[in-house]
Design a protein around this motif. Structure first.
Motif, mmCIF file in Angstrom:
data_model
loop_
_atom_site.group_PDB
_atom_site.id
_atom_site.type_symbol
_atom_site.label_atom_id
_atom_site.label_comp_id
_atom_site.label_asym_id
_atom_site.label_seq_id
_atom_site.Cartn_x
_atom_site.Cartn_y
_atom_site.Cartn_z
ATOM 1 N N ALA A 241 41.063 42.180 52.432
ATOM 2 C CA ALA A 241 42.605 40.366 52.245
ATOM 3 C C ALA A 241 41.504 39.420 52.646
ATOM 4 C CB ALA A 241 43.228 40.686 53.677
ATOM 5 N N ILE A 242 40.021 39.377 53.147
ATOM 6 C CA ILE A 242 39.173 37.873 53.754
ATOM 7 C C ILE A 242 38.562 37.668 52.545
ATOM 8 C CG2 ILE A 242 36.968 37.846 55.148
ATOM 9 C CD1 ILE A 242 39.229 37.983 56.298
ATOM 10 N N ASN A 243 38.482 39.363 51.340
ATOM 11 C CA ASN A 243 37.687 39.036 50.587
ATOM 12 C C ASN A 243 38.304 38.397 49.228
ATOM 13 O OD1 ASN A 243 37.007 40.671 47.700
ATOM 14 N ND2 ASN A 243 34.985 39.850 48.702
ATOM 15 N N ALA A 244 40.014 38.973 49.501
ATOM 16 C CA ALA A 244 41.118 38.500 48.701
ATOM 17 C C ALA A 244 40.971 36.748 48.446
ATOM 18 C CB ALA A 244 42.112 39.030 48.454
ATOM 19 N N LYS A 245 40.687 36.497 48.990
ATOM 20 C CA LYS A 245 41.356 34.993 50.149
ATOM 21 C C LYS A 245 39.864 34.214 49.977
ATOM 22 C CE LYS A 245 42.662 31.584 50.443
ATOM 23 N NZ LYS A 245 43.485 31.044 49.165
ATOM 24 N N CYS A 246 38.296 34.913 50.464
ATOM 25 C CA CYS A 246 37.438 34.238 51.286
ATOM 26 C C CYS A 246 36.193 33.751 49.725
ATOM 27 C CB CYS A 246 37.317 33.910 52.126
ATOM 28 S SG CYS A 246 37.938 34.174 53.175
ATOM 29 N N SER A 247 36.186 34.940 48.930
ATOM 30 C CA SER A 247 35.565 35.344 48.398
ATOM 31 C C SER A 247 34.393 34.079 47.923
ATOM 32 C CB SER A 247 35.365 36.563 47.930
ATOM 33 O OG SER A 247 35.869 36.353 47.113
ATOM 34 N N ARG A 248 35.636 33.925 46.598
ATOM 35 C CA ARG A 248 35.853 32.161 45.934
ATOM 36 C C ARG A 248 37.462 31.721 45.946
ATOM 37 N NH1 ARG A 248 33.100 32.358 39.949
ATOM 38 N NH2 ARG A 248 33.254 29.892 40.063
ATOM 39 N N ASN A 361 44.889 49.224 46.286
ATOM 40 C CA ASN A 361 43.688 49.275 47.434
ATOM 41 C C ASN A 361 42.008 48.710 47.149
ATOM 42 O OD1 ASN A 361 44.816 51.030 49.821
ATOM 43 N ND2 ASN A 361 45.045 52.222 49.066
ATOM 44 N N ALA A 362 42.344 47.438 46.236
ATOM 45 C CA ALA A 362 40.612 46.875 45.723
ATOM 46 C C ALA A 362 41.516 44.819 46.081
ATOM 47 C CB ALA A 362 40.801 46.709 44.167
ATOM 48 N N SER A 363 40.341 44.708 46.158
ATOM 49 C CA SER A 363 40.676 43.191 46.553
ATOM 50 C C SER A 363 40.927 42.680 44.782
ATOM 51 C CB SER A 363 39.140 42.727 46.237
ATOM 52 O OG SER A 363 39.498 41.429 45.624
ATOM 53 N N THR A 364 42.076 42.095 44.465
ATOM 54 C CA THR A 364 42.508 40.903 42.902
ATOM 55 C C THR A 364 41.246 40.532 42.675
ATOM 56 O OG1 THR A 364 43.150 39.103 44.264
ATOM 57 C CG2 THR A 364 44.504 40.937 43.886
ATOM 58 N N ARG A 365 39.750 39.866 43.425
ATOM 59 C CA ARG A 365 38.868 38.873 43.380
ATOM 60 C C ARG A 365 38.785 39.948 41.457
ATOM 61 N NH1 ARG A 365 36.720 36.681 41.907
ATOM 62 N NH2 ARG A 365 34.388 35.818 43.666
ATOM 63 N N PHE A 366 38.743 40.982 41.201
ATOM 64 C CA PHE A 366 37.639 42.288 40.185
ATOM 65 C C PHE A 366 38.369 41.877 38.949
ATOM 66 C CE2 PHE A 366 36.655 44.405 43.580
ATOM 67 C CZ PHE A 366 35.976 44.640 43.614
ATOM 68 N N THR A 367 39.732 41.150 39.017
ATOM 69 C CA THR A 367 39.974 40.292 37.630
ATOM 70 C C THR A 367 39.242 39.300 36.780
ATOM 71 O OG1 THR A 367 42.574 40.954 37.792
ATOM 72 C CG2 THR A 367 42.646 40.258 36.126
ATOM 73 N N ASP A 368 38.708 40.282 36.051
ATOM 74 C CA ASP A 368 37.455 39.727 35.161
ATOM 75 C C ASP A 368 36.891 40.435 33.887
ATOM 76 O OD1 ASP A 368 35.185 37.032 35.841
ATOM 77 O OD2 ASP A 368 34.591 39.017 35.468
ATOM 78 N N GLY A 369 37.037 39.585 33.318
ATOM 79 C CA GLY A 369 35.955 40.881 31.773
ATOM 80 C C GLY A 369 34.858 41.658 32.827
ATOM 81 N N GLY A 370 34.512 40.433 32.158
ATOM 82 C CA GLY A 370 32.939 41.323 33.237
ATOM 83 C C GLY A 370 32.998 42.657 34.374
ATOM 84 N N ALA A 371 34.095 42.099 35.478
ATOM 85 C CA ALA A 371 34.450 42.887 36.593
ATOM 86 C C ALA A 371 34.921 44.457 36.318
ATOM 87 C CB ALA A 371 35.362 42.720 37.142
#
Lengths: 410, 410
Positions: A241-248, A361-371
């Protein structure tokens, strides 16, 4: 404009049949040329920066606009990485022989002429030009007004490399008329333009969707949710949750709304509250949430808002069904996540949530061509058809059927 | 209307998750029900036929509209064949594990709510309803006004089977407001409708393309060419050309223009002329053609006309390049054919002609879901993206990424 696009269409047939070897050679020369003419790029960028200063652009926008020697190097590196990708053209996607002996092959081919409309960051100019060229397409680029000089400089350098290789310069072009009328013309020339990719704010996407007769692959907003299930692992829930919101917080794959199962709310919300306060995240909650932690009230609009900022709305739900219902109603079909250890609940969520990327069980922040491991990306498609989620180089192709007969008639 | 489509969207989530077993059971019951209520269908069709008589519809249109006991049997058989197809939903299209251990699966899913707009033949109602249901989609059908009673009867029978199985009847619906305004509403409800498939005349396709905000897969005209190369086998050339034009002139995959290499024109045109005269085909030729055979003059419009009739335009070209150029300029991107025994010329033609289906030495008449071995088809897509050529059941699906993590953050 029509004449220009007619010419683009014509040369797209030449670009479509270039060999992978030629395309990669030219791309690597483009990377060399960016490094060689780095001063020229930075000099032209400084004109845009001056203009940005005069127009009181925000610090954030100015940072996105700025090109330094290091950033130009990164642009060159990105082109080399695109050159190193496997050629997406000419792949046999399927193939079979019919009863009467027709040999049918479904083969990947370039799309043709692609119009890309985007905003301030000038590196998008070289990235998308390289992706389109690698996939055998002609691109017509319409960048942000504020990056005009930078985009022009980058495009000129890439076009010079095309000319040196006796290839038509117009294979990489900036839209000649970059006014709103120019864009309106571009998106209705379906005879010459095969695809429009708008990346930008809601007003742009809406304008293009409503007026285009050319097919559109939208890169619309990401209103992403994370649902903490009754059977969530508390540590994973907190970290994700913290990563999905706060990393960017300013990007489309970050979380905007957190849903929490009512039976774990008492246990997980105080810990989340503490962690988010530490991250200076502004929290807005439903009535039930506010009985547990002391935060602001979330209005009905909050659940439909892509904050793109360090703000989070929180809602307590009674079960996974309510979570799925809320997401399908308020989400933008981008990226959604369940945190749970329950096999059946996870499967239900993955099956029933309607989004490009559904996570367990993984951050939505991974939606990205590179990731995702797809290499450089054109963006994140919020279309449901043709391209969905990270739009990599394969999504810049379509297909044709080649049918080899031996005199068959019907 | 908005409320109706909102409901369609809602129930599409239920239909999307039905098991293959359930869907096939229901489809076979639908086939049974059509047979059982055959008299009811024929009775309602007779109302449409009477109306057609009063409105002086052409014999051809009346034949397309007519339903007999045999035709109803054929409709039931088509549904059973659709039931027998492999479920297109839930296929893993791709899958991999990223370096940090995310397990990414690209999985086929239904599209959601599909609006289909079509003309007179009432069997399209049961065919498309069955194809949409088999692929887990909700359909909103807008048939021709002249088939109103027949379509209503067929839809009611299918809906009754849904109801008997405790499934929402609205999964198969006729558009409640079938006026032009109703269609205009349907094609702009992008929040609730995921795809529009227009099958019909140019005016309909144009109206939908220009006004839709929902993605469109067009079933536009087929302006198909056959090119007889310098290295053609004369016997194949003759048989394929006659078949492509004369076997069924009124359909989209039949030939409209024949291109002939100048070096074989003297030899092949007289034989073709004789064969086409025997088939009562009206020939229209370029000046060069008319020096060899005595036929009418082709105007510039001829090369842009889909006759859908027993008429053929003929043009002599100087080589395969001119043939490709002519096809890419005048063709509709549907089906194109080269007749040649030369390996390199064939490869050039297959590579450079921009069309959904490009044939070597076989009649363009094979562009068809059944002939391709894809099973029943929604139609022939002239889109370049999402679906191209015969639109089978797999084209009624899209995909999502399911990502299985283990606490990964970025």
């Amino acid at each position: 404009m029509q004449q220009f696009l007619e010419e683009s269409k014509k040369i797209s047939r030449e670009i479509a049949t270039l060999s992978g070897e030629t395309k990669n050679k030219v791309l690597n020369q483009m990377a060399d040329a960016l490094i060689e003419h780095c001063d020229f790029i930075v000099h032209n960028n400084s004109k845009d920066m001056k203009e940005a200063e005069n127009n009181n652009l925000s610090l954030d926008l100015k940072d996105r606009l700025l090109l330094t020697a290091d950033r130009v190097k990164a642009m060159a590196k990105a082109i080399r990485e695109i050159a190193a990708l496997k050629d997406p053209v000419g792949k046999t996607l399927d193939g079979w022989v019919t009863e009467n002996g027709l040999n049918i092959q479904k083969v990947s081919i370039p799309i043709g002429v692609i119009g890309i409309i985007y905003e301030s960051r000038p590196n998008v100019t070289s990235d998308t030009a390289a992706l389109c060229f690698k996939s055998g397409n002609v691109c017509v680029l319409k960048g942000g007004k504020e990056a005009h000089n930078s985009n022009q400089a980058i495009a000129n350098i890439l076009r010079n490399v095309l000319a040196k290789n006796k290839l038509p310069e117009q294979a990489i072009s900036l839209l000649p008329d970059s006014s709103r009328e120019g864009v309106a013309k571009l998106i209705t020339q379906d005879k010459y333009v095969d695809l429009i990719v708008p990346r930008g704010g809601e007003a742009l996407i809406k304008f293009v969707s409503q007026n285009a007769t050319v097919p559109v692959v939208k890169h619309d907003k990401g209103l992403c949710h994370t649902y903490i299930d009754k059977y969530a692992d508390g540590k994973k829930a907190l970290e994700i949750a913290i990563n999905a919101k706060c990393s960017r917080p300013g990007v489309c794959n970050s979380m905007e709304t957190l849903l929490v199962h009512k039976e774990v709310a008492n246990y997980i919300l105080p810990a989340l509250h503490e962690a988010f306060v530490y991250q200076q995240t502004e929290l807005r909650g439903c009535e039930e949430t506010r009985k547990i932690i002391d935060i602001q009230c979330a209005t009905v609009e909050d659940y439909d808002t892509e904050y793109l900022a360090n703000i989070l709305s929180i809602k307590i739900v009674k079960d996974v069904n309510e979570a799925i219902y809320h997401i399908n109603k308020h989400g933008s079909g981008h990226s959604e996540c369940i945190i749970s250890e329950n096999y059946s609940t996870i499967n239900k969520f993955l099956d029933e949530v309607d989004a490009a990327c559904v996570y367990a069980n993984a951050s939505t922040r991974f939606t990205d061509g590179g990731a995702f491991g797809l290499g450089a990306e054109v963006g994140i498609s919020t279309n449901k058809l043709h391209s969905r989620g990270p739009m990599g180089i394969n999504d810049l192709t379509t297909f044709k059927y080649k049918i080899l007969g031996n005199g068959q008639i019907r």
